[in-house]
Each structure stands twice: as structure tokens, then as C-alpha cells.
Scaffold this active site. Sequence first.
Site, PDB file in Angstrom:
ATOM      1  N   ASP A 136       0.817  -1.220   0.000  1.00  0.00           N
ATOM      2  CA  ASP A 136       0.000   0.000   0.000  1.00  0.00           C
ATOM      3  C   ASP A 136       0.851   1.270   0.000  1.00  0.00           C
ATOM      4  O   ASP A 136       2.025   1.235   0.362  1.00  0.00           O
ATOM      5  CB  ASP A 136      -0.869   0.042   1.272  1.00  0.00           C
ATOM      6  CG  ASP A 136      -2.014  -0.952   1.201  1.00  0.00           C
ATOM      7  OD1 ASP A 136      -2.016  -1.787   0.292  1.00  0.00           O
ATOM      8  OD2 ASP A 136      -2.902  -0.885   2.074  1.00  0.00           O
ATOM      9  N   ASP A 137       0.195   2.348  -0.395  1.00  0.00           N
ATOM     10  CA  ASP A 137       0.665   3.732  -0.195  1.00  0.00           C
ATOM     11  C   ASP A 137       1.677   4.246  -1.215  1.00  0.00           C
ATOM     12  O   ASP A 137       2.004   5.422  -1.205  1.00  0.00           O
ATOM     13  CB  ASP A 137       1.248   3.960   1.218  1.00  0.00           C
ATOM     14  CG  ASP A 137       0.212   3.742   2.310  1.00  0.00           C
ATOM     15  OD1 ASP A 137      -0.970   3.572   1.950  1.00  0.00           O
ATOM     16  OD2 ASP A 137       0.592   3.706   3.485  1.00  0.00           O
TER      17      ASP A 137
ATOM     18  N   HIS B  84      -5.976   2.831  -3.967  1.00  0.00           N
ATOM     19  CA  HIS B  84      -5.876   3.100  -2.529  1.00  0.00           C
ATOM     20  C   HIS B  84      -6.345   4.530  -2.224  1.00  0.00           C
ATOM     21  O   HIS B  84      -5.865   5.151  -1.277  1.00  0.00           O
ATOM     22  CB  HIS B  84      -4.434   2.866  -2.059  1.00  0.00           C
ATOM     23  CG  HIS B  84      -4.270   2.711  -0.576  1.00  0.00           C
ATOM     24  ND1 HIS B  84      -5.164   2.033   0.225  1.00  0.00           N
ATOM     25  CD2 HIS B  84      -3.292   3.154   0.268  1.00  0.00           C
ATOM     26  CE1 HIS B  84      -4.741   2.071   1.492  1.00  0.00           C
ATOM     27  NE2 HIS B  84      -3.620   2.754   1.551  1.00  0.00           N
TER      28      HIS B  84
ATOM     29  N   HIS C  71      -5.868   9.388   0.633  1.00  0.00           N
ATOM     30  CA  HIS C  71      -5.725   8.541   1.800  1.00  0.00           C
ATOM     31  C   HIS C  71      -6.551   8.968   3.013  1.00  0.00           C
ATOM     32  O   HIS C  71      -6.075   8.939   4.157  1.00  0.00           O
ATOM     33  CB  HIS C  71      -4.228   8.429   2.184  1.00  0.00           C
ATOM     34  CG  HIS C  71      -3.897   7.126   2.860  1.00  0.00           C
ATOM     35  ND1 HIS C  71      -4.079   6.933   4.216  1.00  0.00           N
ATOM     36  CD2 HIS C  71      -3.405   5.963   2.378  1.00  0.00           C
ATOM     37  CE1 HIS C  71      -3.704   5.700   4.524  1.00  0.00           C
ATOM     38  NE2 HIS C  71      -3.296   5.086   3.426  1.00  0.00           N
TER      39      HIS C  71
ATOM     40  N   HIS D  71       3.750  -2.302   3.119  1.00  0.00           N
ATOM     41  CA  HIS D  71       3.835  -0.953   2.552  1.00  0.00           C
ATOM     42  C   HIS D  71       5.150  -0.820   1.805  1.00  0.00           C
ATOM     43  O   HIS D  71       6.201  -1.163   2.348  1.00  0.00           O
ATOM     44  CB  HIS D  71       3.715   0.099   3.659  1.00  0.00           C
ATOM     45  CG  HIS D  71       2.383   0.048   4.349  1.00  0.00           C
ATOM     46  ND1 HIS D  71       2.107  -0.857   5.352  1.00  0.00           N
ATOM     47  CD2 HIS D  71       1.247   0.751   4.145  1.00  0.00           C
ATOM     48  CE1 HIS D  71       0.848  -0.689   5.740  1.00  0.00           C
ATOM     49  NE2 HIS D  71       0.304   0.278   5.034  1.00  0.00           N
TER      50      HIS D  71
HETATM   51 NI    NI Z   1      -2.532   3.156   3.348  1.00  0.00          NI
END
Ligand code: NI
Length: 463
Positions: free
Chosen positions: A268-269, A319, A323, A411
Site C-alpha cells: 500500500d501507499d 488506494h 488517503h 507498505h
Molecule cells: Ni494506506
Amino acid sequence: MIGVLTLAILVFELLTIHRIMADQFNEEELKRIIQVEQDDTKKYNENFTVKDETNGNIEIQELIPTDSSGNEVASIAEQISTLKQTVLEKYAGASKKTLIFLKAYQTKVISNVNDIHYYVSVYQQKDRGFEQLEFSELTHQLVFADTLQPFEISKLFNNDLAVSNFFVKKALDESKVDGLSDNLTEKITSQFKDNNWKKLDTSIIQNGIRIKYKDGNDSDAEWTIPFTELFAYMNENMIPETEKENYTTYLATVKEKLSKKRIALSFDDGPRPETTPRVLEILKKYNAHATFYIVGSHVEGNESIIKQIVAEGHELGNHSYSHPLLPKKSADEVYKEVHSTSDLIAKASGGLRPMSLRPPYGGFDKMVAEQAGIAIVNWSIDSLDWKYRDAAKTIEHIKENAHNGGILLMHDIHEESVEALPSIIEYLQAEGYELVTVDELMAGQPLKPNHAYFNRVDIQKID
Ligand code: NI
């Protein structure tokens, strides 16, 4: 003198008789041709009507299929009328008697779907009788067998997005093999992305579909795609009788894949230029696949990383753009968060749109699922890499929680996560796990909107 006059009369009468006989012959020949064309039409259409029109030397007959009650169908009448204009223009000003038939060959392609092939058949008078000048297919049209209403090719499928991605992926792969520039590749993929494939001329053939498009040079090109490659996206009731055996084999393959010892990796991210390429390098080294849940605001400037993710066999996920905790946002804001991100990802990837949303902090509700319009994918194994920021602790935690069919959350923006990754992969592979994308974990079956996936079997309908 009398002899000459008699001879003249005789010659005149002979000529007249000859002309009358010739006319009669033509009249009979004409009737015969009409009969042949109508009989032929009968073979391919249960019901049809005949429209006759004479225009100078041209006689045109439209043999139009009608529905089971004998009624004309608007879309078919429209099609024939357009074709008629084209054909009439072509033969306008014919100096000899010309007979034109517009006819349809209707054949069953799959259960309750017929393909109407429109043909033109043209005859012109010659010294004796008629000669066939043209016999060719003009176009075709898929229809429901009973109502003859237009059948859209998309009715074969149950997930438009998955089909769009399938075609785009195929176009990207072929363009790469052909060494096409980004520009030419984009020209091809744009014909398929965002449901544009629905506008292409598509036929259903013996064992699949044939789809026509333009190649990089604007020349005609086509794909023949067997049903076996499309089963994952097809409505079961649209699978032809002749494909039932292949479909059974496909279902067995899915079942087998679903029973394999697998874990889906997810990051993620990102993307983050300092860390994501290193993650990709490690995945490549260990022959592992992963799904990257991309943050929309991180796309700009990182387009090449996104392309690399796809090229190396990984999957793109959504995603959100900024955020946020999505259930705290308004429906409009959620829609924008998700869709603007998918747009950016599609632009960067060459047309591929994410099939799933990983909501930030795993937070979702019915509203979020509805606005997203794609599946929600959370996780069953939290690496807690973001919390520990310590490779050894992260590995220890994963060891305790790893399980078959799990979705592992990591991540790709933290140094410590990158550092821990080789050991994590080595451990999981030593345990016999194959590391795959979420799509692969689900054996290539498209993820369903309004469903939340936590692992391979924990799938919850959101309502
Ligand atoms: Ni995230």
C-alpha cells in the site's frame, strides 16, 4: 416486287416474334431468379417479408427477416434501408434491366443469439437472360433469436471492467512484442479501454469471438479469441453447448488453483521512487507477484514505475487519492477519491483500471462500496511493518500469522519494509507458499463489486 414486300413482311414478323419470345424468356428468367432468391432466403429465415421497388431500370427486392409474429424489427429495417441506399447509389443509371436483392442469412451462433449476415445479390440483363454481377456480404448484426432485437456483445459477459482490462492487457502485450512506440500502443489500447470495445465490430464464431480493430497504421486488424480465454468473464447461460466440455475443464482448473498453497502479497501507499523499484527488484529475484494499492496523489511523476509494475506481472489496485478514512467523507467525495485515482492509474498504465479498492485504514461501509463500484480488498495478515519499522519484528509477526489463502498487507514506502522483504519471501516460500497477486489468489475470477475480500475464502457481501 411482291416477293420483296413479302420478304420484308416476313422478316419484320420474324423479328417481332423473336422480340416477343425474348421478352417472354426474360420474364420467365426473371420469375425464376426471384423464386431462387426467395427460396434461398427461406432456408435461413423462419419469417420474412418482401418489399419490391422499381426505379428506372432497377428493380430492388428487400427480403427482410421479421420476428416470430411476422412483425418488422426497427433495427433490421434501419440496417437494410442504409444498405439499400449504398447499393442503389452504386447501380444508379444502369442502362440495362438490373435486379437487386437485399437478403439476410440468419444463423444461430449461441443459445438464443443469431447472427444476421446481410448480402446483396445483383443480376443484369444480357443478350439472352440475366447474368449475376455481384454476390457479397455487406455487414452483419447479432440479434436475439426470438425477438430479433439487437444483441450487444457485452451481454456475453458479467464484468465489463474485467473484459476491458483483458483486451487492454492483450493489446499491451502484443504491442510490446511488436516493439511499438507508446504512441502507437496508445492508439490500439484506446479502442478497447473504458468499455470502448463494446463499439467494435464483433462476431461470435465457432469457438470464440472475432473482434475487429485498427492497428497502429490505421489498417484493419482482428483478434480471434477462443471462449476458453474468456470463461472467467462469461455469463454461464451464454456458454455454447459445444463449449460445455471446455467449460467443465476450466471450472476444474479454477478449483485446483483455489486449492493451491498461496498467499497474496499487497503493498500500500506507493509508488515511491526511493523504495518501490527496490521492491520490484526483490519480487523479480524471488519470482513473486504482488498487488500494488496505489495512492492517486502519488501517480504523477511515477508513471514509469506503474508501467513497470504491470510489465513485471503484478497487479494494480486503488488506494484512494488522498488517503482519507472514506466512511467519514460524503458520497461525492468518495466517488472522486476512487474514480480520479483509477483514471490516473489507467492513464499511467496504458488503459488498465484497478479491479479493487483497498480503503485507507481498511475503513469501508455500504456507501463506500457503492461509490467505489469495485470490490473492496482488505487483508487477513497485517505485517504491522508501518508500526514496528523493524525488519526482525515484522518477520516474526508474519511467521505467527501466515496462513493459506491469506492476503498479506505491507507498505512499499518504508525502508524497513524493503529490508525485511527478502527474508519474508524466503520464509514463506520455504513454507511452500506461492506468492501471488490478489487476482491470482482468486484464480483469475473477477472480484465482485459490493463484496469485501479478507482472504481467499472470507468474502463478505456488503449490505
Ligand atoms: Ni494506506
